[in-house]
Write an enzyme that holds these catalytic residues in place. Structure first.
Site, PDB file in Angstrom:
ATOM      1  CD1 TRP A  72     -24.336  21.936 120.238  1.00 45.91           C
ATOM      2  CD2 TRP A  72     -26.113  20.665 119.768  1.00 45.91           C
ATOM      3  NE1 TRP A  72     -25.445  22.609 120.669  1.00 45.91           N
ATOM      4  CE2 TRP A  72     -26.558  21.858 120.391  1.00 45.91           C
ATOM      5  CE3 TRP A  72     -27.061  19.715 119.386  1.00 45.91           C
ATOM      6  CZ2 TRP A  72     -27.898  22.114 120.638  1.00 45.91           C
ATOM      7  CZ3 TRP A  72     -28.399  19.972 119.640  1.00 45.91           C
ATOM      8  CH2 TRP A  72     -28.810  21.165 120.250  1.00 45.91           C
ATOM      9  CB  ILE A  73     -20.890  24.144 116.543  1.00 52.01           C
ATOM     10  CG1 ILE A  73     -20.046  23.048 115.899  1.00 52.01           C
ATOM     11  CG2 ILE A  73     -20.024  25.361 116.863  1.00 52.01           C
ATOM     12  CD1 ILE A  73     -19.402  23.474 114.576  1.00 52.01           C
ATOM     13  CG  ASP A  74     -23.660  25.210 122.255  1.00 50.47           C
ATOM     14  OD1 ASP A  74     -24.802  24.993 121.812  1.00 50.47           O
ATOM     15  OD2 ASP A  74     -23.145  24.525 123.166  1.00 50.47           O
ATOM     16  CB  VAL A  75     -22.837  29.828 117.048  1.00 47.69           C
ATOM     17  CG1 VAL A  75     -22.271  31.098 116.419  1.00 47.69           C
ATOM     18  CG2 VAL A  75     -22.270  28.588 116.361  1.00 47.69           C
TER      19      VAL A  75
END
Length: 255
Positions: free
Chosen positions: A128-131
């Site tokens: 999961w990557i928050d951007v």
């Protein structure tokens, strides 16, 4: 390309499901198990359950919650929040989760993703990557420090792929809860890696799903706030998308 997935996401703060708005406001909306059961009835292709305060509070997403949620579900469930050890991954999978996602620990421990992928198989381990969009640039975001990181998004995605991650979820913090549509610029990053990429954050209507499927190579699109109220069930979105593109799985007759 394989058929795209329409995914229901559930954000929790401990035992309570919340509606997230720009990662700043969190409005309580009820029991996450009830919401998961509704997503299951509405034929979600997958459900993602994310405990958004677990890492900050130094705890793991609730195994008891996962057990309750999966007792009657037919839909695959991906869970995450506070995962730091291989043993915790095993506990969550034994509790009923089909897959787990890793966020903070992937950055803090460069060996963890590879170890987990070797132990459980890449198909079980999701990143999961928050951007966050900053001055027209998409930056990796650390939700614990509320700051962006120097690592370029494309580089981080490719590094995770090399470590053995099986899938990547890109969550647009700036679009979170806004219901103005998926960030198509972020979705375009799906073309930069070979593993499936899921776009999350910003869905407000059926057209937003059809648009992102036509405009990018994302393997699926994820929404929470839109599906948290029955006036826009997942079945409604699927029917609308099927009217314009055959990119998704057809609804079965029980719908």
């Amino acid at each position: 390309m394989a058929l795209r997935r329409i995914i229901g996401s559930i954000f929790t703060r401990g035992p309570l499901a919340v509606q997230s708005i720009a990662f700043k406001r969190h409005l309580p909306i009820g029991d996450p198990v009830v919401i998961a059961e509704a997503f299951d009835r509405w034929q979600a292709d997958e459900i993602v359950l994310a405990d958004i305060t677990a890492s900050a509070e130094g705890r793991l997403v609730s195994k008891e919650l996962i057990t309750r949620a999966t007792q009657y579900l037919r839909t695959p469930l991906t869970v995450g929040g506070g995962i730091q050890t291989i043993e915790q991954v095993e506990d969550l999978l034994r509790s009923g989760a089909d897959r787990v996602f890793i966020n903070t620990t992937a950055r803090k421990n460069d060996k963890f993703v590879g170890e987990a992928a070797r132990f459980f198989g890449s198909q079980c381990i999701v990143a999961w990557i928050d951007v966050l969009a900053v001055d027209d640039t998409l930056r990796v975001y650390d939700h614990l420090t509320r700051s962006t990181l120097d690592t370029p998004l494309e580089s981080w995605m490719r590094e995770l792929e090399q470590r053995g991650i099986g899938e990547i979820i890109l969550h647009a913090v700036h679009a979170d809860g806004q219901m103005q549509g998926f960030d198509l610029g972020l979705a375009a990053y799906a073309a930069d890696v070979a593993v499936p990429v899921i776009i999350s954050g910003g869905a407000g209507n059926t057209g937003h799903f059809a648009t992102v499927f036509r405009a990018s190579e994302v393997a699926g699109a994820c929404a929470g706030n839109l599906f948290s109220h029955s006036e826009c069930a997942i079945t409604t979105v699927k029917r609308g998308v099927l009217a314009t593109t055959p990119a998704i799985r057809s609804l079965h007759s029980a719908a």
